[in-house]
Enzyme design. Structure first.
Site, PDB file in Angstrom:
ATOM      1  N   ASN A  21      -9.877   0.230   1.812  1.00  0.00           N
ATOM      2  CA  ASN A  21      -8.514   0.418   1.487  1.00  0.00           C
ATOM      3  C   ASN A  21      -8.282   0.044   0.086  1.00  0.00           C
ATOM      4  O   ASN A  21      -8.230  -1.098  -0.252  1.00  0.00           O
ATOM      5  CB  ASN A  21      -7.805  -0.602   2.576  1.00  0.00           C
ATOM      6  N   HIS A  65      -2.423   7.518   4.268  1.00  0.00           N
ATOM      7  CA  HIS A  65      -3.212   6.225   3.600  1.00  0.00           C
ATOM      8  C   HIS A  65      -4.525   5.774   4.555  1.00  0.00           C
ATOM      9  O   HIS A  65      -4.615   5.585   5.481  1.00  0.00           O
ATOM     10  CB  HIS A  65      -2.197   5.094   3.932  1.00  0.00           C
ATOM     11  N   CYS A  91       0.737  -1.224   0.153  1.00  0.00           N
ATOM     12  CA  CYS A  91      -0.102   0.074  -0.095  1.00  0.00           C
ATOM     13  C   CYS A  91       0.906   1.311  -0.163  1.00  0.00           C
ATOM     14  O   CYS A  91       0.454   2.423  -0.164  1.00  0.00           O
ATOM     15  CB  CYS A  91      -0.946   0.014   1.170  1.00  0.00           C
TER      16      CYS A  91
HETATM   17  C1  LIG Z   1      -8.534  -6.211  10.858  1.00  0.00           C
HETATM   18  C2  LIG Z   1      -9.179  -5.261  11.897  1.00  0.00           C
HETATM   19  C3  LIG Z   1     -10.304  -4.435  11.448  1.00  0.00           C
HETATM   20  C4  LIG Z   1      -9.831  -5.882  13.104  1.00  0.00           C
HETATM   21  O1  LIG Z   1     -10.143  -5.359  14.239  1.00  0.00           O
HETATM   22  P1  LIG Z   1      -9.889  -5.585  15.665  1.00  0.00           P
HETATM   23  O2  LIG Z   1     -10.517  -4.688  16.622  1.00  0.00           O
HETATM   24  O3  LIG Z   1      -8.219  -5.964  15.675  1.00  0.00           O
HETATM   25  O4  LIG Z   1     -10.576  -6.951  15.849  1.00  0.00           O
HETATM   26  P2  LIG Z   1     -10.009  -8.373  16.060  1.00  0.00           P
HETATM   27  O5  LIG Z   1      -8.903  -8.893  15.229  1.00  0.00           O
HETATM   28  O6  LIG Z   1      -9.606  -8.468  17.638  1.00  0.00           O
HETATM   29  O7  LIG Z   1     -11.189  -9.482  15.878  1.00  0.00           O
HETATM   30  C5  LIG Z   1     -12.310  -9.025  16.904  1.00  0.00           C
HETATM   31  C6  LIG Z   1     -13.399 -10.191  16.865  1.00  0.00           C
HETATM   32  O8  LIG Z   1     -14.182  -9.837  15.516  1.00  0.00           O
HETATM   33  C7  LIG Z   1     -14.138 -10.889  14.525  1.00  0.00           C
HETATM   34  N1  LIG Z   1     -14.291 -10.439  13.139  1.00  0.00           N
HETATM   35  C8  LIG Z   1     -13.028 -10.292  12.346  1.00  0.00           C
HETATM   36  N2  LIG Z   1     -13.422  -9.705  11.106  1.00  0.00           N
HETATM   37  C9  LIG Z   1     -14.963  -9.718  11.249  1.00  0.00           C
HETATM   38  C10 LIG Z   1     -15.870  -9.367  10.368  1.00  0.00           C
HETATM   39  N3  LIG Z   1     -15.440  -8.790   8.940  1.00  0.00           N
HETATM   40  N4  LIG Z   1     -17.167  -9.449  10.764  1.00  0.00           N
HETATM   41  C11 LIG Z   1     -17.334  -9.527  12.025  1.00  0.00           C
HETATM   42  N5  LIG Z   1     -16.498 -10.220  12.933  1.00  0.00           N
HETATM   43  C12 LIG Z   1     -15.217 -10.368  12.693  1.00  0.00           C
HETATM   44  C13 LIG Z   1     -12.681 -11.860  14.961  1.00  0.00           C
HETATM   45  O9  LIG Z   1     -13.094 -13.216  14.401  1.00  0.00           O
HETATM   46  C14 LIG Z   1     -12.813 -11.462  16.342  1.00  0.00           C
HETATM   47  O10 LIG Z   1     -13.824 -12.470  16.947  1.00  0.00           O
HETATM   48  P3  LIG Z   1     -13.258 -13.356  18.392  1.00  0.00           P
HETATM   49  O11 LIG Z   1     -13.117 -12.246  19.426  1.00  0.00           O
HETATM   50  O12 LIG Z   1     -14.585 -14.140  18.465  1.00  0.00           O
HETATM   51  O13 LIG Z   1     -11.949 -14.108  17.905  1.00  0.00           O
HETATM   52  C15 LIG Z   1      -8.082  -4.339  12.594  1.00  0.00           C
HETATM   53  O14 LIG Z   1      -6.854  -5.164  13.093  1.00  0.00           O
HETATM   54  C16 LIG Z   1      -7.369  -3.691  11.435  1.00  0.00           C
HETATM   55  O15 LIG Z   1      -7.545  -2.722  11.009  1.00  0.00           O
HETATM   56  N6  LIG Z   1      -5.907  -3.976  11.167  1.00  0.00           N
HETATM   57  C17 LIG Z   1      -5.039  -3.142  10.211  1.00  0.00           C
HETATM   58  C18 LIG Z   1      -5.512  -3.779   8.992  1.00  0.00           C
HETATM   59  C19 LIG Z   1      -4.866  -2.813   7.706  1.00  0.00           C
HETATM   60  O16 LIG Z   1      -5.487  -1.873   7.710  1.00  0.00           O
HETATM   61  N7  LIG Z   1      -4.225  -3.818   6.860  1.00  0.00           N
HETATM   62  C20 LIG Z   1      -3.922  -2.917   5.853  1.00  0.00           C
HETATM   63  C21 LIG Z   1      -2.912  -2.220   5.761  1.00  0.00           C
HETATM   64  S1  LIG Z   1      -2.074  -1.300   4.509  1.00  0.00           S
END
Ligand SMILES: CC(C)(COP(=O)(O)OP(=O)(O)OC[C@H]1O[C@@H](n2cnc3c(N)ncnc32)[C@H](O)[C@@H]1OP(=O)(O)O)[C@@H](O)C(=O)NCCC(=O)NCCS
Length: 337
Positions: free
Chosen positions: A288, A258, A119
């Protein structure tokens, strides 16, 4: 890598963008997988994204964006002598989408290639375009950032599928009399590579029945680790480039981070001390878009009148690699012809 523009003035003289027609809302996604509009909005700020049609490839998004950028710069494709396309979703492994785009545009005098930095690709490509112009190797560059991530997402993995969208943006770089780029800071930490990667299809795991069965040809991500990395480098990279250029956060008029996640942007914005009204956010509408994200956000800021001549614009990207990159530009309103 860090450096200032060293007296050679190069600026953005044309800007264009393009996204696929099809809008996919969170509600539509929740009919395809176990997710909800509420979860996606709360955790990411994303409401909807654009998804390419089955026959649409990266160059189909880059071409209209590039044509807009050339038109705005008031130059013909034959005047372009450098084309860089930043992407992780080229039309095919080779030839490069840069070469395909050069042919489609009729840019017969251009060197053309692709650049892969996740990205952060657009920021890397802009810095490289700047360097080529400042070094006298090129006179007019077309830098495109775009991705069609929908084609490499694992649609059975709700942890990644809801985050991304498709789109592309293009800029023309030319020498200018005043203003333009002031400096860049770019970095990479390959030890973080497995936090966000697509292992299949390269020379390590070529396409075989086993690699396809193991779904190695789709994006894999450790969301929590990438979140921590992103919030850290958005702050450190911005602070580094500002310090290198002898400027402070108060000097910044427009902040273009970003567009990965509203929470990541909000975290960085608050840590940096940049007011909300100076921050460009469109991740709610596009998700994104990887290398398309910063040029799409620039186009948004331009459309709402924020990119006026003389404004100091701070752009910071981060992504797979893991990589990050910032650029500072004093906005201009045209090239030297
Ligand atoms: C991916 C992201 C949104 C997840 O948010 P989070 O608050 O960290 O959530 P978690 O990973 O702790 O997951 C929490 C729960 O939601 C669930 N979950 C994950 N994706 C889900 C979705 N699309 N819908 C519903 N539930 C979801 C998980 O399974 C987890 O459940 P559990 O607690 O029963 O295991 C966050 O980590 C993020 O934005 N990371 C950066 C990703 C990014 O920007 N990548 C590109 C960079 S260029």
């Amino acid at each position: 890598m860090i450096g200032t523009a060293n007296g050679v003035r190069v600026s953005i003289t044309g800007l264009g963008c393009h996204v696929p027609e099809r809008v996919v809302t969170n509600d539509e996604l929740s009919t395809m997988m176990d997710t909800s509009d509420e979860w996606i909005r709360e955790r990411t700020g994303i409401r909807e994204r654009r998804i390419a049609a089955p026959e649409e490839a990266l160059s189909d998004l880059c071409l209209p964006a590039a044509r807009q950028a050339l038109e705005e710069a008031g130059i013909g494709a034959e005047q372009i002598d450098l084309i860089i396309v930043a992407t992780v979703t080229p039309d095919m492994a080779f030839p490069s989408t840069g070469a395909i785009l050069a042919d489609q545009l009729g840019a017969e005098n251009a060197a053309a290639y692709d650049l892969s930095a996740g990205c952060t690709g657009f920021m890397y490509a802009v810095a490289q375009g700047y360097g080529m112009l400042a070094g006298g190797l090129a006179q007019k560059a077309l830098v495109v950032g775009g991705d069609v991530l929908s084609k490499i997402l694992d649609w059975s993995d709700r942890g990644t599928a809801v985050l991304f969208g498709d789109g592309a943006g293009a800029i023309v770089l030319e020498r200018v009399a005043d203003g333009g780029f002031l400096g860049f800071e770019l970095g990479a930490d390959g030890s973080g590579g497995p936090q966000l990667y697509l292992p299949g299809g390269g020379s390590r795991s070529p396409a075989t029945e086993e690699s396809v069965a193991e779904r190695l040809h789709f994006v894999k991500m450790n969301g929590r680790e990438v979140f921590k990395f992103a919030t850290r480098v958005l702050v450190s990279s911005a602070e580094s480039v500002l310090a290198e250029c002898g400027l402070t956060i108060e000097d910044v008029d427009v902040y273009v981070p970003h567009q990965a996640n509203v929470r990541i942007i909000e975290h960085a914005r608050q840590r940096l001390g940049i007011p909300e009204e100076k921050t460009v956010i469109d991740v709610d509408r596009y998700g994104n878009t990887s290398s398309g994200s910063i040029p799409l956000a620039l186009a948004d800021a331009k459309a709402d009148g924020r990119l006026e001549k003389g404004k100091l614009v701070l752009m910071t990207g981060m992504g797979a690699g893991l990589t990050w990159g910032s650029g500072l530009i004093e906005w201009t309103d045209g090239g030297m012809g």
